[in-house]
Design a protein around this motif. Structure first.
Motif, PDB file in Angstrom:
ATOM      1  N   TYR A 164       0.811  -1.221   0.000  1.00 13.98           N
ATOM      2  CA  TYR A 164       0.000   0.000   0.000  1.00 13.98           C
ATOM      3  C   TYR A 164       0.846   1.274   0.000  1.00 13.98           C
ATOM      4  O   TYR A 164       0.313   2.372  -0.077  1.00 13.98           O
ATOM      5  N   GLY A 165       2.170   1.123   0.106  1.00 10.24           N
ATOM      6  CA  GLY A 165       3.051   2.283   0.074  1.00 10.24           C
ATOM      7  C   GLY A 165       4.481   1.852   0.341  1.00 10.24           C
ATOM      8  O   GLY A 165       4.751   0.655   0.535  1.00 10.24           O
ATOM      9  N   SER A 166       5.412   2.815   0.334  1.00 15.21           N
ATOM     10  CA  SER A 166       6.839   2.543   0.546  1.00 15.21           C
ATOM     11  C   SER A 166       7.332   1.366  -0.290  1.00 15.21           C
ATOM     12  O   SER A 166       8.104   0.525   0.179  1.00 15.21           O
ATOM     13  N   ILE A 167       6.878   1.303  -1.523  1.00 14.80           N
ATOM     14  CA  ILE A 167       7.190   0.173  -2.413  1.00 14.80           C
ATOM     15  C   ILE A 167       8.699  -0.005  -2.576  1.00 14.80           C
ATOM     16  O   ILE A 167       9.206  -1.122  -2.658  1.00 14.80           O
ATOM     17  N   GLU A 168       9.414   1.144  -2.614  1.00 10.78           N
ATOM     18  CA  GLU A 168      10.858   1.112  -2.891  1.00 10.78           C
ATOM     19  C   GLU A 168      11.642   0.309  -1.864  1.00 10.78           C
ATOM     20  O   GLU A 168      12.775  -0.095  -2.115  1.00 10.78           O
ATOM     21  N   LEU A 169      11.059   0.092  -0.699  1.00  7.90           N
ATOM     22  CA  LEU A 169      11.755  -0.654   0.349  1.00  7.90           C
ATOM     23  C   LEU A 169      11.868  -2.147   0.013  1.00  7.90           C
ATOM     24  O   LEU A 169      12.857  -2.800   0.369  1.00  7.90           O
TER      25      LEU A 169
ATOM     26  N   GLY B 251      11.749  10.851  -9.762  1.00  4.19           N
ATOM     27  CA  GLY B 251      12.800   9.839  -9.707  1.00  4.19           C
ATOM     28  C   GLY B 251      13.594   9.893  -8.413  1.00  4.19           C
ATOM     29  O   GLY B 251      14.463   9.059  -8.164  1.00  4.19           O
ATOM     30  N   ALA B 252      13.276  10.883  -7.567  1.00  2.45           N
ATOM     31  CA  ALA B 252      14.072  11.091  -6.349  1.00  2.45           C
ATOM     32  C   ALA B 252      13.974   9.911  -5.376  1.00  2.45           C
ATOM     33  O   ALA B 252      14.983   9.491  -4.797  1.00  2.45           O
ATOM     34  N   THR B 253      12.764   9.371  -5.206  1.00  2.00           N
ATOM     35  CA  THR B 253      12.600   8.272  -4.236  1.00  2.00           C
ATOM     36  C   THR B 253      13.397   7.046  -4.665  1.00  2.00           C
ATOM     37  O   THR B 253      14.086   6.416  -3.856  1.00  2.00           O
ATOM     38  N   MET B 254      13.335   6.714  -5.947  1.00  2.00           N
ATOM     39  CA  MET B 254      14.103   5.551  -6.424  1.00  2.00           C
ATOM     40  C   MET B 254      15.598   5.801  -6.277  1.00  2.00           C
ATOM     41  O   MET B 254      16.332   4.940  -5.781  1.00  2.00           O
TER      42      MET B 254
END
Ligand code: PRP
Length: 204
Positions: free
Chosen positions: A134-139, A156-159
């Protein structure tokens, strides 16, 4: 009167700014209020993923929502106009320095968008398991929950900050004005007038 479902957050702010340009008056929700009546419109503030539900059930005549959300839900609405706001991409991403091993019997993909994910990989005949988050997929790939992610990239900052790279772009998305089919019939003149105004404001 046209009932408009707006997705909470930046797209709602940008949409209200657009209406201000259209009608030359201030469109703003009072603090914590979820309904705004102004200039012949009733705006409602909902979660982005809920916009299609409000429109499909005609609680709203029209909605503003990302193409990614429409595709994920295969929502049965009329896509009337691309508003060109809320631009983003839906991508496959994985850790920098690691390449995705498509020979694995089954890749694990963490995502908020399992439908788009399954469809994309099934078209490529690649076997995957979609893990719905549901969120924080990048983890997920960083802690071994998944081999890769399918997620939204805006800046692109989060990735980048989480040492992930884009492997493939699944789709480009932006916000659309969508319409309930019955409302489009019942309120055709009002909705087309809004469409024309939006279109000419966006072009100018
Ligand atoms: C979205 C998306 C990414 C981020 C991308 O999450 O899932 O995490 O925005 O934006 P960027 O490319 O500009 O860094 P959102 O902010 O909606 O939060 P969520 O993970 O809680 O859904």
């Amino acid at each position: 009167m046209i009932k408009v479902a707006l997705p909470k957050g930046r797209i709602a702010q940008e949409s209200l700014a657009l209406f201000e340009r259209l009608y030359g008056s201030k469109f703003a929700f009072d603090d914590r209020k979820l309904i705004l009546e102004h200039q012949g419109f009733t705006f409602m503030l909902v979660r982005s993923q809920d916009v299609p539900t409000y429109v499909i059930h005609q609680a709203a005549d029209v909605g503003i929502v990302g193409l990614d959300v429409i595709e994920e839900q295969e929502a049965d609405v009329v896509k009337l106009l691309n508003l060109g706001i809320g631009k983003c991409k839906v991508v496959v991403g994985s850790e920098v320095g690691k390449s995705l091993d498509y020979r694995k019997p089954q890749l694990k993909i963490a995502t908020k968008m399992p439908h788009i994910t399954r469809k994309y990989f099934s078209n490529k005949a690649i076997s995957i398991e979609a893990l719905k988050l549901y969120g924080s997929i990048e983890l997920a790939p960083l802690v071994g929950l998944s081999d890769a992610i399918v997620d939204i990239v805006e800046t692109g900052a989060t990735m980048a900050q989480n040492n992930l790279k884009i492997d493939e772009v699944i789709m480009e998305s932006s916000a659309y004005l969508v319409v309930n089919k019955n409302s489009f019939y019942e309120k055709k003149e009002l909705i087309l007038a809004l469409y024309e105004r939006l279109k000419s404001t966006l072009e100018s």
